[in-house]
Write a protein that holds these residues in place. Structure first.
Motif, PDB file in Angstrom:
ATOM      1  N   ALA A   1      -1.530   8.938   4.287  1.00  0.00           N
ATOM      2  CA  ALA A   1      -1.140   8.133   5.443  1.00  0.00           C
ATOM      3  C   ALA A   1      -1.805   8.650   6.711  1.00  0.00           C
ATOM      4  O   ALA A   1      -2.281   7.864   7.547  1.00  0.00           O
ATOM      5  N   GLN A   2      -1.847   9.971   6.877  1.00  0.00           N
ATOM      6  CA  GLN A   2      -2.475  10.543   8.063  1.00  0.00           C
ATOM      7  C   GLN A   2      -3.976  10.226   8.100  1.00  0.00           C
ATOM      8  O   GLN A   2      -4.526   9.935   9.162  1.00  0.00           O
TER       9      GLN A   2
ATOM     10  N   LEU B   1       0.861  -1.186   0.000  1.00  0.00           N
ATOM     11  CA  LEU B   1       0.000   0.000   0.000  1.00  0.00           C
ATOM     12  C   LEU B   1       0.891   1.228   0.000  1.00  0.00           C
ATOM     13  O   LEU B   1       1.688   1.432   0.923  1.00  0.00           O
ATOM     14  N   GLY B   2       0.776   2.041  -1.057  1.00  0.00           N
ATOM     15  CA  GLY B   2       1.572   3.262  -1.161  1.00  0.00           C
ATOM     16  C   GLY B   2       0.750   4.477  -0.766  1.00  0.00           C
ATOM     17  O   GLY B   2      -0.385   4.653  -1.227  1.00  0.00           O
ATOM     18  N   LEU B   3       1.312   5.337   0.084  1.00  0.00           N
ATOM     19  CA  LEU B   3       0.595   6.497   0.619  1.00  0.00           C
ATOM     20  C   LEU B   3       1.497   7.720   0.620  1.00  0.00           C
ATOM     21  O   LEU B   3       2.664   7.626   1.034  1.00  0.00           O
TER      22      LEU B   3
ATOM     23  N   SER C   1      11.208  12.922   2.202  1.00  0.00           N
ATOM     24  CA  SER C   1      11.772  11.643   2.626  1.00  0.00           C
ATOM     25  C   SER C   1      10.788  10.540   2.280  1.00  0.00           C
ATOM     26  O   SER C   1       9.760  10.791   1.644  1.00  0.00           O
ATOM     27  N   ALA C   2      11.089   9.314   2.710  1.00  0.00           N
ATOM     28  CA  ALA C   2      10.163   8.193   2.521  1.00  0.00           C
ATOM     29  C   ALA C   2      10.466   7.130   3.565  1.00  0.00           C
ATOM     30  O   ALA C   2      11.621   6.944   3.977  1.00  0.00           O
ATOM     31  N   ALA C   3       9.425   6.428   3.978  1.00  0.00           N
ATOM     32  CA  ALA C   3       9.568   5.353   4.964  1.00  0.00           C
ATOM     33  C   ALA C   3       8.694   4.188   4.553  1.00  0.00           C
ATOM     34  O   ALA C   3       7.699   4.354   3.847  1.00  0.00           O
TER      35      ALA C   3
ATOM     36  N   HIS D   1       5.393   8.355   1.594  1.00  0.00           N
ATOM     37  CA  HIS D   1       6.374   9.221   0.927  1.00  0.00           C
ATOM     38  C   HIS D   1       5.965  10.695   0.991  1.00  0.00           C
ATOM     39  O   HIS D   1       5.262  11.188   0.118  1.00  0.00           O
ATOM     40  N   PRO D   2       6.400  11.419   2.021  1.00  0.00           N
ATOM     41  CA  PRO D   2       6.284  12.883   2.002  1.00  0.00           C
ATOM     42  C   PRO D   2       7.213  13.460   0.931  1.00  0.00           C
ATOM     43  O   PRO D   2       7.924  12.711   0.243  1.00  0.00           O
TER      44      PRO D   2
END
Length: 381
Positions: free
Chosen positions: A261-262, A254-256, A303-305, A299-300
């Motif tokens: 994501a929030q 799932l990509g957000l 950055s990305a996590a 992914h803001p």
């Protein structure tokens, strides 16, 4: 060794020029004609002789000032391009010479010329209906996407079968190493497509994809919701639950982006979390665990996590304060991350390929090749 060096080493060792053309990818189901526009704050002459609104706040204040009165805001077109989560991600993956099939809203009865880069390079294309339309207003602090989506109401399980055929639809998914199902928010019947896939299609195909050389790999199912703000919390929660059911048939990612994501984090009952490295890691971990997914990636812009069953990971991005283009940056990140998964890279390296794919695109408005990504990784300071 920093993550850039590790990512570059993994990418080169994976031999992408040999491996990627043999990978089969299915992407769907949306499609938009995007017009990138600059909102004019003050015009000094004809053509592009104007000052644009730089921030969403400046633009919003002009609109608020019209309350009880009226105002006129000019939208100056700067570019027309293919749009939609699916076409942009597909176009980015085609730059890696993947064998790609596209199913979506690319025009009917003929595909729109703006999608020629897909129709000319993809293995197969099935257009379901007319494309949607979007005016994309870009600012230094974000973007506003003003869309017309009524044509996408035709995208239903029955219509997909009508256009493609039952046997061909099942065979196409069975042959795919990656199935990307995108833009839930703007396709009103996409939850029905989720249910149909899980109940009527995936039980008929092997869980693992068998390559020509006989090797077996777990099929990847990649989801991007698009901005869920206009859908009700109950709709979002139900769609997330349906996405979780795909885990019985392969590895679900799932990509957000940060806002998505929030919203997901909140609707699942977790409240709020910070945008820090630790906050992004916690959001990805909790969402992944709650939904029972293989990977959740956030992914803001900076950055990305991501989180997997093995742990959580974070990388900075090659952030640029004033990008040449920002519409489609997240879809390029998704394309890079998913390409890393197809190559069998570590989660950290997948993040590295993702941020470099997005980073190259926002600087050039072009989808990068693997060589472009390697160059960015090697010269990133």
């Amino acid at each position: 060794m920093d993550f850039k060096t590790r990512t570059l080493a993994e990418l080169r060792a994976a031999n992408p020029s040999q491996k990627l053309p043999s990978k089969q990818v299915l992407v769907g189901f949306d499609g938009f004609v995007d017009t990138i526009v600059s909102p004019v704050a003050r015009r000094a002459g004809q053509g592009d002789n104007f000052t644009a609104f730089r921030t969403i706040e400046e633009f919003g204040n002009r609109i608020l000032g019209a309350s009880g009165k009226s105002t006129n805001i000019e939208l100056y077109p700067t570019m027309e391009k293919l749009g939609g989560n699916g076409p942009i991600m597909a176009n980015a993956m085609l730059a890696h010479e993947l064998a790609l099939t596209y199913i979506g809203a690319l025009g009917a009865p003929n595909t729109h010329p703006v999608f020629s880069s897909i129709t000319e390079r993809a293995k197969e294309v099935f257009s379901l209906c007319q494309a949607g339309a979007t005016n994309a207003l870009e600012f230094t602090d974000g973007k506003l996407l003003l869309g017309q989506t009524s044509s996408l109401d035709l995208i239903t399980p029955a219509h997909i079968r009508e256009v493609i055929g039952e046997e061909k639809y099942i065979a196409t998914i069975a042959q795919s190493d990656l199935v990307a199902v995108l833009n839930w928010v703007m396709i009103s019947h996409l939850t029905e497509v989720f249910i149909d896939l899980v109940d009527n299609v995936l039980p008929k195909i092997p869980r693992k994809r068998v390559a020509a050389d006989g090797t077996e790999t777990e099929r990847i199912y990649f989801f991007d919701l698009c901005d869920p703000e206009k859908r009700s919390p109950s709709d979002l929660a139900y769609a997330l639950d349906r996405i979780g059911r795909f885990a019985a048939f392969g590895h679900v990612t799932l990509g957000l982006n940060l806002k998505e994501a929030q919203q997901v984090f909140s609707v699942l009952g977790f409240g709020t979390e910070t945008e820090s490295e630790s906050g992004l890691r916690r959001m990805a971990e909790k969402i992944r665990h709650y939904l029972g997914l293989g990977t959740v990636v956030i992914h803001p812009k900076e950055s990305a996590a991501c989180a997997t069953g093995e742990g959580s990971y974070w990388v900075p991005g090659p952030f640029v304060a004033e990008p040449f283009i920002s519409t489609g940056a997240g879809d390029h990140f998704n394309a890079g991350f998913a390409t890393g998964q197809l190559l069998g890279l570590s989660p950290e390296a997948c993040l590295g390929v993702g941020v470099c794919t997005s980073g190259h695109y926002v600087r050039t408005a072009e989808s990068p090749t693997i060589a472009n990504i390697e160059t960015l990784l090697a010269n990133w300071r």
